[in-house]
Design a protein around this motif. Structure first.
Motif, PDB file in Angstrom:
ATOM      1  N   PRO A   1     -17.190   1.094  -5.614  1.00 41.31           N
ATOM      2  CA  PRO A   1     -17.098  -0.244  -5.016  1.00 41.31           C
ATOM      3  C   PRO A   1     -17.989  -0.325  -3.795  1.00 41.31           C
ATOM      4  CG  PRO A   1     -15.146   1.056  -4.497  1.00 41.31           C
ATOM      5  CD  PRO A   1     -15.944   1.858  -5.481  1.00 41.31           C
ATOM      6  N   LYS A   2     -18.694  -1.431  -3.642  1.00 41.61           N
ATOM      7  CA  LYS A   2     -19.550  -1.652  -2.485  1.00 41.61           C
ATOM      8  C   LYS A   2     -19.229  -3.037  -1.932  1.00 41.61           C
ATOM      9  CE  LYS A   2     -22.247   2.081  -2.597  1.00 41.61           C
ATOM     10  NZ  LYS A   2     -22.728   2.341  -3.898  1.00 41.61           N
ATOM     11  N   GLU A   3     -18.569  -3.075  -0.801  1.00 41.76           N
ATOM     12  CA  GLU A   3     -18.196  -4.364  -0.220  1.00 41.76           C
ATOM     13  C   GLU A   3     -19.395  -5.023   0.450  1.00 41.76           C
ATOM     14  OE1 GLU A   3     -14.897  -3.882   2.376  1.00 41.76           O
ATOM     15  OE2 GLU A   3     -13.484  -3.445   0.760  1.00 41.76           O
ATOM     16  N   ASP A   4     -19.540  -6.336   0.245  1.00 37.55           N
ATOM     17  CA  ASP A   4     -20.609  -7.085   0.896  1.00 37.55           C
ATOM     18  C   ASP A   4     -20.065  -7.741   2.162  1.00 37.55           C
ATOM     19  OD1 ASP A   4     -19.057  -9.161   0.017  1.00 37.55           O
ATOM     20  OD2 ASP A   4     -20.461  -9.858  -1.506  1.00 37.55           O
TER      21      ASP A   4
ATOM     22  N   GLN B   1     -15.945  -7.939  -0.310  1.00 40.25           N
ATOM     23  CA  GLN B   1     -15.610  -7.735  -1.721  1.00 40.25           C
ATOM     24  C   GLN B   1     -16.846  -7.252  -2.465  1.00 40.25           C
ATOM     25  OE1 GLN B   1     -14.724 -11.279  -4.042  1.00 40.25           O
ATOM     26  NE2 GLN B   1     -13.102 -10.224  -5.152  1.00 40.25           N
ATOM     27  N   ASP B   2     -16.632  -6.409  -3.461  1.00 41.32           N
ATOM     28  CA  ASP B   2     -17.755  -5.975  -4.281  1.00 41.32           C
ATOM     29  C   ASP B   2     -18.350  -7.189  -4.996  1.00 41.32           C
ATOM     30  OD1 ASP B   2     -18.900  -3.259  -5.741  1.00 41.32           O
ATOM     31  OD2 ASP B   2     -18.910  -5.016  -7.058  1.00 41.32           O
TER      32      ASP B   2
ATOM     33  N   TYR C   1     -20.086  -7.535  -7.702  1.00 41.85           N
ATOM     34  CA  TYR C   1     -19.900  -7.565  -9.157  1.00 41.85           C
ATOM     35  C   TYR C   1     -18.503  -8.080  -9.504  1.00 41.85           C
ATOM     36  CZ  TYR C   1     -24.189  -4.925 -10.024  1.00 41.85           C
ATOM     37  OH  TYR C   1     -25.492  -4.536 -10.112  1.00 41.85           O
TER      38      TYR C   1
ATOM     39  N   LEU D   1     -13.592  -1.456 -11.419  1.00 37.70           N
ATOM     40  CA  LEU D   1     -14.571  -0.457 -10.993  1.00 37.70           C
ATOM     41  C   LEU D   1     -13.949   0.935 -11.052  1.00 37.70           C
ATOM     42  CD1 LEU D   1     -15.985  -2.198  -7.780  1.00 37.70           C
ATOM     43  CD2 LEU D   1     -16.945  -2.250 -10.074  1.00 37.70           C
TER      44      LEU D   1
END
Length: 258
Positions: free
Chosen positions: A44-47, A51-52, A54, A67
């Motif tokens: 997961p990569k939060e912006d 929140q991710d 994708y 994920l």
């Protein structure tokens, strides 16, 4: 690592091009309340919205995404890398082609208590030189440690190498922290142009320790997904066999994307 599911959000850009589409109509599902499930094999990569992207964008397309991380990273040669970072006068600049290489810098500063000296002097000494990066995600991380970047819009290592070759004239080598799976195209192109470069391997890619357990949990709780997306060759290598075992004869019903 706990699974992450779709949540509602506000549309900020078009859906990401994953070659995944929601059912054409409710009749396409046996249960009109069913939601197409998508499994994304990535961290997961939060912006900026927390929140991710994708998860958010696929949710807005009517898809339920989960994920599951499949890769982990082991950092290497940090004492040697830390020593090199302490002597910017020896180098003509830095090259970053992955977020993990930037994380290695942060670890060096933390482990050797160099955060203060980095902030007061080392950062500015490196900023007096060129700091080349590939991609906006890596550029953002480099910016967070106080370095100014260039080349982030090149798109890939080959384009970045062309960019570096068109600009670099320093006789000092560029310091290139990288992983064990780095492609050789950038080092080769710089070498062919006579641009000195010193690479140091600072991390290696390994299977995430929770792959099997997380996949088992996903299949037992949610069943077979409509689509699975792989985000790297290593991720596919470390997960595909287990996915095939869990899916059995139903593997042909899953849309596989990479």
């Amino acid at each position: 690592m706990p699974q992450r599911h779709v949540q509602s959000g506000v549309l900020s850009r078009p859906c990401l091009p994953l070659s995944i589409h929601p059912p054409a109509s409710p009749s396409a599902c046996e249960d009109c309340q069913a939601v197409m499930k998508v499994l994304l094999l990535k961290d997961p990569k939060e912006d900026d919205c927390g929140q991710d992207p994708y998860i958010r964008e696929l949710g807005l397309c009517g898809l339920e995404a989960t994920l599951i991380p499949v890769l982990s990273f082991e950092f290497l040669s940090l004492p040697s890398f830390s020593e090199k970072l302490s002597h910017p006068e020896v180098y003509g600049g830095l090259i970053f082609t992955s977020p993990r290489a930037v994380e290695a810098v942060e670890l060096c500063l933390e482990k050797d208590n160099k955060t203060e000296v980095w902030r007061k002097s080392l950062k500015e000494k490196w900023n007096a030189k060129s700091v080349y990066v590939v991609g906006s995600a890596t550029a953002s991380l480099v910016n967070k440690i106080g370095l100014l970047t260039e080349g982030e819009n090149c798109g890939n290592a080959e384009k970045l190498a062309e960019y570096i070759c068109s600009r670099e004239s320093s006789a000092l080598p560029l310091l290139f922290p990288c992983g064990t799976l780095k492609r050789e195209i950038l080092p080769k192109m710089l070498k062919d142009k006579g641009i000195p470069m010193e690479s140091i391997t600072v991390y290696r890619t390994i299977p995430h320790p929770g792959i099997q357990g997380n996949l088992n949990s996903y299949y037992s709780q949610q069943g077979i997904p409509a689509s699975i997306t792989f985000f790297s060759p290593s991720g596919l290598t470390h997960s595909l066999k287990h996915i095939q075992e869990l899916s059995g004869d139903n593997i042909d019903q899953i849309k596989l994307d990479a």
